[in-house]
Design a protein around this motif. Sequence first.
Motif, PDB file in Angstrom:
ATOM      1  N   MET A   1       0.413  -1.303  -0.103  1.00 21.96           N
ATOM      2  CA  MET A   1      -0.107   0.448  -0.309  1.00 21.96           C
ATOM      3  C   MET A   1       0.707   1.740   0.084  1.00 21.96           C
ATOM      4  N   LYS A   2       2.104   0.756   0.244  1.00 23.97           N
ATOM      5  CA  LYS A   2       2.782   2.338  -0.164  1.00 23.97           C
ATOM      6  C   LYS A   2       3.099   2.690   0.895  1.00 23.97           C
ATOM      7  N   SER A   3       2.031   2.809   2.484  1.00 28.69           N
ATOM      8  CA  SER A   3       2.833   3.735   3.925  1.00 28.69           C
ATOM      9  C   SER A   3       2.741   2.670   4.724  1.00 28.69           C
ATOM     10  N   THR A   4       3.877   2.014   5.033  1.00 28.15           N
ATOM     11  CA  THR A   4       4.573   0.850   5.945  1.00 28.15           C
ATOM     12  C   THR A   4       4.212   1.788   7.406  1.00 28.15           C
ATOM     13  N   LYS A   5       3.673   2.653   7.895  1.00 26.04           N
ATOM     14  CA  LYS A   5       3.213   2.944   8.980  1.00 26.04           C
ATOM     15  C   LYS A   5       2.035   3.163   8.858  1.00 26.04           C
ATOM     16  N   THR A   6       1.309   1.887   8.507  1.00 22.44           N
ATOM     17  CA  THR A   6      -0.300   1.629   8.713  1.00 22.44           C
ATOM     18  C   THR A   6      -0.201   0.330   9.561  1.00 22.44           C
ATOM     19  N   MET A   7       0.809  -0.081   9.241  1.00 24.73           N
ATOM     20  CA  MET A   7       1.007  -2.064   9.519  1.00 24.73           C
ATOM     21  C   MET A   7       0.206  -2.399  10.756  1.00 24.73           C
ATOM     22  N   ASN A   8      -0.183  -1.164  11.921  1.00 24.93           N
ATOM     23  CA  ASN A   8      -1.059  -1.299  12.982  1.00 24.93           C
ATOM     24  C   ASN A   8      -2.263  -1.343  12.678  1.00 24.93           C
ATOM     25  N   MET A   9      -2.078  -0.243  12.016  1.00 27.51           N
ATOM     26  CA  MET A   9      -3.866  -0.615  11.681  1.00 27.51           C
ATOM     27  C   MET A   9      -4.585  -1.745  10.931  1.00 27.51           C
ATOM     28  N   ILE A  10      -3.576  -2.068   9.977  1.00 26.72           N
ATOM     29  CA  ILE A  10      -4.015  -3.489   9.416  1.00 26.72           C
ATOM     30  C   ILE A  10      -3.772  -4.488  10.393  1.00 26.72           C
ATOM     31  N   VAL A  11      -3.505  -4.168  11.132  1.00 24.36           N
ATOM     32  CA  VAL A  11      -3.536  -5.764  12.252  1.00 24.36           C
ATOM     33  C   VAL A  11      -4.446  -5.591  12.885  1.00 24.36           C
ATOM     34  N   LEU A  12      -5.179  -3.689  13.594  1.00 23.26           N
ATOM     35  CA  LEU A  12      -6.264  -3.835  14.807  1.00 23.26           C
ATOM     36  C   LEU A  12      -7.443  -3.891  13.739  1.00 23.26           C
ATOM     37  N   GLY A  13      -7.311  -3.582  12.085  1.00 19.75           N
ATOM     38  CA  GLY A  13      -8.408  -4.121  10.979  1.00 19.75           C
ATOM     39  C   GLY A  13      -8.619  -5.607  11.031  1.00 19.75           C
ATOM     40  N   ALA A  14      -7.594  -6.067  11.344  1.00 20.40           N
ATOM     41  CA  ALA A  14      -7.925  -7.352  11.402  1.00 20.40           C
ATOM     42  C   ALA A  14      -8.583  -7.849  12.603  1.00 20.40           C
ATOM     43  N   PHE A  15      -8.067  -7.216  13.754  1.00 23.51           N
ATOM     44  CA  PHE A  15      -8.939  -7.472  15.006  1.00 23.51           C
ATOM     45  C   PHE A  15     -10.133  -7.874  15.090  1.00 23.51           C
ATOM     46  N   LEU A  16     -10.323  -6.345  14.710  1.00 22.21           N
ATOM     47  CA  LEU A  16     -11.951  -6.296  14.405  1.00 22.21           C
ATOM     48  C   LEU A  16     -12.628  -6.879  13.443  1.00 22.21           C
ATOM     49  N   LYS A  17     -12.124  -7.775  12.854  1.00 17.37           N
ATOM     50  CA  LYS A  17     -13.358  -8.654  12.081  1.00 17.37           C
ATOM     51  C   LYS A  17     -13.609  -9.310  13.347  1.00 17.37           C
ATOM     52  N   VAL A  18     -12.383  -9.890  13.782  1.00 20.76           N
ATOM     53  CA  VAL A  18     -12.173 -11.463  14.327  1.00 20.76           C
ATOM     54  C   VAL A  18     -12.855 -11.178  15.359  1.00 20.76           C
ATOM     55  N   LYS A  19     -13.133  -9.808  15.604  1.00 22.35           N
ATOM     56  CA  LYS A  19     -13.574  -9.648  17.448  1.00 22.35           C
ATOM     57  C   LYS A  19     -13.768  -8.320  17.341  1.00 22.35           C
ATOM     58  N   PRO A  20     -15.398  -8.299  17.293  1.00 24.41           N
ATOM     59  CA  PRO A  20     -15.388  -6.609  16.741  1.00 24.41           C
ATOM     60  C   PRO A  20     -15.992  -5.797  18.086  1.00 24.41           C
ATOM     61  N   VAL A  21     -15.624  -5.893  18.716  1.00 24.49           N
ATOM     62  CA  VAL A  21     -15.593  -5.152  20.474  1.00 24.49           C
ATOM     63  C   VAL A  21     -15.909  -4.097  20.344  1.00 24.49           C
ATOM     64  N   VAL A  22     -15.836  -3.232  19.570  1.00 23.19           N
ATOM     65  CA  VAL A  22     -16.074  -1.613  18.974  1.00 23.19           C
ATOM     66  C   VAL A  22     -16.212  -1.478  18.057  1.00 23.19           C
ATOM     67  N   GLU A  23     -17.494  -0.519  17.347  1.00 20.48           N
ATOM     68  CA  GLU A  23     -17.357  -0.404  15.984  1.00 20.48           C
ATOM     69  C   GLU A  23     -16.883   0.543  15.661  1.00 20.48           C
ATOM     70  N   MET A  24     -17.122   0.706  13.905  1.00 18.54           N
ATOM     71  CA  MET A  24     -15.695   1.686  13.504  1.00 18.54           C
ATOM     72  C   MET A  24     -15.867   3.017  13.368  1.00 18.54           C
ATOM     73  N   GLU A  25     -17.190   2.993  13.923  1.00 10.27           N
ATOM     74  CA  GLU A  25     -17.090   5.049  14.117  1.00 10.27           C
ATOM     75  C   GLU A  25     -16.256   5.487  14.930  1.00 10.27           C
ATOM     76  N   ASN A  26     -16.652   4.584  16.246  1.00 12.89           N
ATOM     77  CA  ASN A  26     -16.102   5.262  17.150  1.00 12.89           C
ATOM     78  C   ASN A  26     -13.992   4.781  17.245  1.00 12.89           C
ATOM     79  N   VAL A  27     -13.579   3.538  16.732  1.00  4.27           N
ATOM     80  CA  VAL A  27     -12.424   3.407  16.332  1.00  4.27           C
ATOM     81  C   VAL A  27     -11.955   4.855  15.258  1.00  4.27           C
TER      82      VAL A  27
END
Length: 185
Positions: free
Chosen positions: A121-147
Amino acid sequence: MKEEIIIAGFGGQGVLSMGKILAYSAVMQQKEVSWMPSYGPEMRGGTANVTVVLSDDRISSPILHSFDTAIILNQQSLDKFESKVKPGGVLLYDSNGITHHPERNDINIYRIDATEEASRMKSTKTMNMIVLGAFLKVKPVVEMENVLKGLKKSLPERHHHLIPMNEKAIERGFEIVREVSLMNA
């Protein structure tokens, strides 16, 4: 609802900020939250982890010895925390630099190639946000609007122009996370 999470990796991978965004997101949903960082004196390049507890009820202690979910970003953290995931829990890991993949059969294991995807994606600093998205897919503990509110709250105002890129990274994490093993029931 109560979710006890450990996020662990090297300093500089966005471990603490991922935990902070998750914590702020839960606060926006009127949840009780505990955010407790731990990192070595080296910071960038040293090990770092953060314990995040999200709950509908008061949290008695932020000190945990086992977790519902472990989000792992390096081999050292996998070696340290794989055994601390509660049976039936979730281990989500970024495959980059992992030489010994998790093998437990009493937890659900998910893999995300976040470092690789952030590079694509040419944005290496977003790696943690990709991981956060994966977590929220597996465990939707918070709503996206609040993220997104949590992201805005945790980023300094001078970086708010990066929010759309981070939102895209979170969405990408939703798309590319994959289950490695489903616990034996």
